[in-house]
Design a protein around this motif. Structure first.
Motif, PDB file in Angstrom:
ATOM      1  N   LYS A  99       0.849  -1.193   0.000  1.00  0.00           N
ATOM      2  CA  LYS A  99       0.000   0.000   0.000  1.00  0.00           C
ATOM      3  C   LYS A  99       0.882   1.239   0.000  1.00  0.00           C
ATOM      4  O   LYS A  99       1.920   1.273   0.647  1.00  0.00           O
ATOM      5  N   TYR A 100       0.442   2.260  -0.741  1.00  0.00           N
ATOM      6  CA  TYR A 100       1.198   3.500  -0.830  1.00  0.00           C
ATOM      7  C   TYR A 100       0.230   4.672  -0.760  1.00  0.00           C
ATOM      8  O   TYR A 100      -0.975   4.527  -0.996  1.00  0.00           O
ATOM      9  N   GLU A 101       0.776   5.833  -0.416  1.00  0.00           N
ATOM     10  CA  GLU A 101      -0.036   7.044  -0.347  1.00  0.00           C
ATOM     11  C   GLU A 101      -0.316   7.564  -1.743  1.00  0.00           C
ATOM     12  O   GLU A 101       0.367   7.196  -2.706  1.00  0.00           O
ATOM     13  N   ALA A 102      -1.270   8.449  -1.843  1.00  0.00           N
ATOM     14  CA  ALA A 102      -1.556   9.087  -3.125  1.00  0.00           C
ATOM     15  C   ALA A 102      -0.312   9.811  -3.626  1.00  0.00           C
ATOM     16  O   ALA A 102       0.448  10.383  -2.842  1.00  0.00           O
ATOM     17  N   VAL A 103      -0.103   9.757  -4.931  1.00  0.00           N
ATOM     18  CA  VAL A 103       1.036  10.443  -5.536  1.00  0.00           C
ATOM     19  C   VAL A 103       0.839  11.948  -5.359  1.00  0.00           C
ATOM     20  O   VAL A 103      -0.251  12.472  -5.587  1.00  0.00           O
ATOM     21  N   ASP A 106       5.999  17.587  -5.401  1.00  0.00           N
ATOM     22  CA  ASP A 106       6.838  18.411  -4.542  1.00  0.00           C
ATOM     23  C   ASP A 106       6.634  19.871  -4.944  1.00  0.00           C
ATOM     24  O   ASP A 106       6.890  20.242  -6.091  1.00  0.00           O
ATOM     25  N   PRO A 107       6.156  20.713  -4.024  1.00  0.00           N
ATOM     26  CA  PRO A 107       5.862  22.106  -4.395  1.00  0.00           C
ATOM     27  C   PRO A 107       7.108  22.918  -4.749  1.00  0.00           C
ATOM     28  O   PRO A 107       7.004  23.959  -5.385  1.00  0.00           O
ATOM     29  N   TYR A 108       8.279  22.441  -4.371  1.00  0.00           N
ATOM     30  CA  TYR A 108       9.505  23.186  -4.635  1.00  0.00           C
ATOM     31  C   TYR A 108      10.191  22.768  -5.933  1.00  0.00           C
ATOM     32  O   TYR A 108      10.853  23.580  -6.570  1.00  0.00           O
ATOM     33  N   THR A 109      10.056  21.485  -6.297  1.00  0.00           N
ATOM     34  CA  THR A 109      10.752  20.991  -7.495  1.00  0.00           C
ATOM     35  C   THR A 109       9.813  20.638  -8.637  1.00  0.00           C
ATOM     36  O   THR A 109      10.260  20.468  -9.762  1.00  0.00           O
ATOM     37  N   GLY A 110       8.516  20.456  -8.320  1.00  0.00           N
ATOM     38  CA  GLY A 110       7.562  20.022  -9.341  1.00  0.00           C
ATOM     39  C   GLY A 110       7.643  18.537  -9.640  1.00  0.00           C
ATOM     40  O   GLY A 110       6.973  18.048 -10.540  1.00  0.00           O
ATOM     41  N   LYS A 111       8.452  17.789  -8.897  1.00  0.00           N
ATOM     42  CA  LYS A 111       8.620  16.346  -9.113  1.00  0.00           C
ATOM     43  C   LYS A 111       7.559  15.568  -8.347  1.00  0.00           C
ATOM     44  O   LYS A 111       7.097  15.979  -7.283  1.00  0.00           O
ATOM     45  N   ARG A 112       7.177  14.414  -8.905  1.00  0.00           N
ATOM     46  CA  ARG A 112       6.160  13.563  -8.275  1.00  0.00           C
ATOM     47  C   ARG A 112       6.802  12.564  -7.329  1.00  0.00           C
ATOM     48  O   ARG A 112       7.909  12.093  -7.567  1.00  0.00           O
ATOM     49  N   PHE A 113       6.055  12.189  -6.263  1.00  0.00           N
ATOM     50  CA  PHE A 113       6.562  11.236  -5.284  1.00  0.00           C
ATOM     51  C   PHE A 113       5.411  10.567  -4.552  1.00  0.00           C
ATOM     52  O   PHE A 113       4.270  11.036  -4.601  1.00  0.00           O
ATOM     53  N   THR A 114       5.734   9.466  -3.881  1.00  0.00           N
ATOM     54  CA  THR A 114       4.777   8.779  -3.016  1.00  0.00           C
ATOM     55  C   THR A 114       5.532   8.118  -1.865  1.00  0.00           C
ATOM     56  O   THR A 114       6.728   7.849  -1.978  1.00  0.00           O
ATOM     57  N   PHE A 115       4.801   7.884  -0.784  1.00  0.00           N
ATOM     58  CA  PHE A 115       5.355   7.209   0.378  1.00  0.00           C
ATOM     59  C   PHE A 115       4.707   5.843   0.557  1.00  0.00           C
ATOM     60  O   PHE A 115       3.540   5.645   0.214  1.00  0.00           O
ATOM     61  N   PHE A 116       5.473   4.912   1.132  1.00  0.00           N
ATOM     62  CA  PHE A 116       4.971   3.597   1.519  1.00  0.00           C
ATOM     63  C   PHE A 116       5.843   3.122   2.668  1.00  0.00           C
ATOM     64  O   PHE A 116       6.736   3.844   3.108  1.00  0.00           O
ATOM     65  N   ASN A 117       5.574   1.935   3.193  1.00  0.00           N
ATOM     66  CA  ASN A 117       6.323   1.441   4.346  1.00  0.00           C
ATOM     67  C   ASN A 117       6.955   0.093   4.064  1.00  0.00           C
ATOM     68  O   ASN A 117       6.393  -0.714   3.323  1.00  0.00           O
ATOM     69  N   PRO A 123       9.220   4.406   6.983  1.00  0.00           N
ATOM     70  CA  PRO A 123       8.692   5.147   5.837  1.00  0.00           C
ATOM     71  C   PRO A 123       9.701   5.197   4.692  1.00  0.00           C
ATOM     72  O   PRO A 123      10.856   5.566   4.885  1.00  0.00           O
ATOM     73  N   LEU A 124       9.245   4.815   3.513  1.00  0.00           N
ATOM     74  CA  LEU A 124      10.055   4.844   2.302  1.00  0.00           C
ATOM     75  C   LEU A 124       9.363   5.742   1.285  1.00  0.00           C
ATOM     76  O   LEU A 124       8.140   5.880   1.297  1.00  0.00           O
ATOM     77  N   GLU A 125      10.144   6.322   0.408  1.00  0.00           N
ATOM     78  CA  GLU A 125       9.601   7.230  -0.605  1.00  0.00           C
ATOM     79  C   GLU A 125      10.150   6.848  -1.971  1.00  0.00           C
ATOM     80  O   GLU A 125      11.319   6.472  -2.093  1.00  0.00           O
ATOM     81  N   LEU A 126       9.308   6.955  -2.983  1.00  0.00           N
ATOM     82  CA  LEU A 126       9.753   6.882  -4.368  1.00  0.00           C
ATOM     83  C   LEU A 126       9.649   8.289  -4.933  1.00  0.00           C
ATOM     84  O   LEU A 126       8.585   8.924  -4.845  1.00  0.00           O
TER      85      LEU A 126
END
Length: 131
Positions: A99-103, A106-117, A123-126
């Motif tokens: 399970k992962y959080e909604a994508v 990043d408000p500073y870079t404009g890059k997309r990311f998500t967190f999972f465990n 906590p891990l991030e892609l």
């Protein structure tokens, strides 16, 4: 000032060594480079790599204490991994039952990311950075 070149590795302590080794190697795609049993500490240690670069030391210890809170416990907040295609990566997480959080963006870079465990709640991030 020190002349640090890059982060060499991150050490992770897990509650169930085999479960975590399976998760990091088979779900996330790390390669098991070396594995040692340290009898004096009743502890396993695995060296894991991505793309030939040593990244994670995975440790087991008898009855390690649980992480007190998530993600704002003092210390390591989360561990982030760079990916080229976040959509593909979350599809792979879904297929593995992770399970992962909604994508988010990043408000500073404009890059997309998500967190999972990981299996122990670390906590891990892609973080997507296309070449």
């Amino acid at each position: 000032m020190l002349e640090i070149e890059k982060i060499h590795h991150v050490a992770v302590i897990c509650a169930d060594y085999e479960r975590s080794k399976q998760f990091y190697c088979h779900t996330l795609g790390f390669k098991l480079v070396a594995e040692y049993y340290r009898a004096d500490r009743q502890s396993w240690k695995a060296d894991l790599a991505i793309n030939g670069d040593y990244q994670i030391e995975l440790f087991s210890f008898p009855q390690p204490p649980a992480r007190p809170t998530q993600p704002e416990a003092c210390g390591l907040r989360h561990l982030a991994f760079r990916v080229q295609d976040l959509d593909f990566s979350v599809t792979q997480l879904t297929a593995a039952g992770v399970k992962y959080e909604a994508v988010r963006v990043d408000p500073y870079t404009g890059k997309r990311f998500t967190f999972f465990n990981d299996p122990d709640g670390l906590p891990l991030e892609l973080y997507e950075e296309r070449a």
